[in-house]
Motif scaffolding. Sequence first.
Motif, PDB file in Angstrom:
ATOM      1  N   UNK A  26       8.837   0.358  -2.178  1.00  0.00           N
ATOM      2  CA  UNK A  26       7.751   0.993  -2.927  1.00  0.00           C
ATOM      3  C   UNK A  26       7.076  -0.010  -3.850  1.00  0.00           C
ATOM      4  N   UNK A  27       7.858  -0.914  -4.435  1.00  0.00           N
ATOM      5  CA  UNK A  27       7.265  -1.942  -5.301  1.00  0.00           C
ATOM      6  C   UNK A  27       6.481  -2.961  -4.484  1.00  0.00           C
ATOM      7  N   UNK A  28       7.024  -3.343  -3.321  1.00  0.00           N
ATOM      8  CA  UNK A  28       6.317  -4.310  -2.470  1.00  0.00           C
ATOM      9  C   UNK A  28       5.022  -3.733  -1.905  1.00  0.00           C
ATOM     10  N   UNK A  29       5.068  -2.460  -1.524  1.00  0.00           N
ATOM     11  CA  UNK A  29       3.926  -1.806  -0.891  1.00  0.00           C
ATOM     12  C   UNK A  29       3.613  -0.519  -1.663  1.00  0.00           C
ATOM     13  N   UNK A  30       2.820  -0.597  -2.721  1.00  0.00           N
ATOM     14  CA  UNK A  30       2.605   0.568  -3.589  1.00  0.00           C
ATOM     15  C   UNK A  30       1.807   1.706  -2.946  1.00  0.00           C
ATOM     16  N   UNK A  31       1.083   1.432  -1.865  1.00  0.00           N
ATOM     17  CA  UNK A  31       0.277   2.488  -1.227  1.00  0.00           C
ATOM     18  C   UNK A  31       1.050   3.186  -0.109  1.00  0.00           C
ATOM     19  N   UNK A  32       1.583   2.401   0.845  1.00  0.00           N
ATOM     20  CA  UNK A  32       2.345   2.980   1.958  1.00  0.00           C
ATOM     21  C   UNK A  32       3.071   1.869   2.703  1.00  0.00           C
ATOM     22  N   UNK A  33       4.068   2.256   3.476  1.00  0.00           N
ATOM     23  CA  UNK A  33       4.757   1.310   4.350  1.00  0.00           C
ATOM     24  C   UNK A  33       5.459   2.069   5.468  1.00  0.00           C
ATOM     25  N   UNK A  34       5.870   1.329   6.480  1.00  0.00           N
ATOM     26  CA  UNK A  34       6.549   1.910   7.638  1.00  0.00           C
ATOM     27  C   UNK A  34       7.974   1.371   7.677  1.00  0.00           C
ATOM     28  N   UNK A  83       5.925   6.078   5.153  1.00  0.00           N
ATOM     29  CA  UNK A  83       6.135   6.515   3.780  1.00  0.00           C
ATOM     30  C   UNK A  83       4.835   6.289   3.021  1.00  0.00           C
ATOM     31  N   UNK A  84       4.329   7.333   2.400  1.00  0.00           N
ATOM     32  CA  UNK A  84       3.074   7.257   1.644  1.00  0.00           C
ATOM     33  C   UNK A  84       3.414   7.464   0.178  1.00  0.00           C
ATOM     34  N   UNK A  85       2.944   6.527  -0.694  1.00  0.00           N
ATOM     35  CA  UNK A  85       3.316   6.562  -2.103  1.00  0.00           C
ATOM     36  C   UNK A  85       2.160   6.903  -3.028  1.00  0.00           C
ATOM     37  N   UNK A  86       0.950   6.895  -2.546  1.00  0.00           N
ATOM     38  CA  UNK A  86      -0.210   7.060  -3.415  1.00  0.00           C
ATOM     39  C   UNK A  86      -1.090   8.190  -2.882  1.00  0.00           C
ATOM     40  N   UNK A  87      -1.601   9.064  -3.771  1.00  0.00           N
ATOM     41  CA  UNK A  87      -2.406  10.200  -3.300  1.00  0.00           C
ATOM     42  C   UNK A  87      -3.679   9.784  -2.559  1.00  0.00           C
TER      43      UNK A  87
END
Length: 197
Positions: A87-95, A106-110
């Motif tokens: 989540x820290x490395x990819x604040x918007x989303x990652x797979x 995984x989606x972290x930002x609205x």
Amino acid sequence: CVLIIAYLAKMEAVLKVLGGSIMVRLLLAVLTVLVVYALGKLASHYWRMHQTFRGLPYHPNIHWLWGHAHLFFGDRDDSLKHMIECTKLYPKSHVLYLGHLFGILFVHHPDTARAYFGSEPKLDVFYYPLMPWLGDSLLTGSGPKWYRTRHLLTPAFHFDILKPYVKVYCECVDILLEKWSKVGKDDTVELFQSCSM
């Protein structure tokens, strides 16, 4: 291709051992067709998944066979640390790939969620397993039928309509908290029975 050649060589050796009867040959031919079909389906799934997630960021520590699954073996705290690191490395989303055949977005930002999912749900890999159970519903539907259903249901959940039920909600929460206050600090609580009242 190499796997198929090795498989066929193995089948030829089996034929020599078992003899060349027509039933054995037919059985091996059917088995070969099934294996080729399964490998084709597997390759198709692999290609579709990687096309879906192409260009999205993923954690660099990826195993050649297990994908990111090796990061989550063992202690739960370590798994949580890896998720926080991602989540820290990819604040918007990652797979995250579990093996190379199953990917999870995984989606972290609205704002990112809005860009991925939009205001209208898409029939996608997320809803496909639910289709036999839910059918063409508000959750799984799309297009004009989804828009019409949503338009009909939206007024039912307007704040002014739900306002009279706030008192009932508060009473239920008070009953639930009263039940839980009787439980000791070290006791476990069965949530299902408490919430069903």
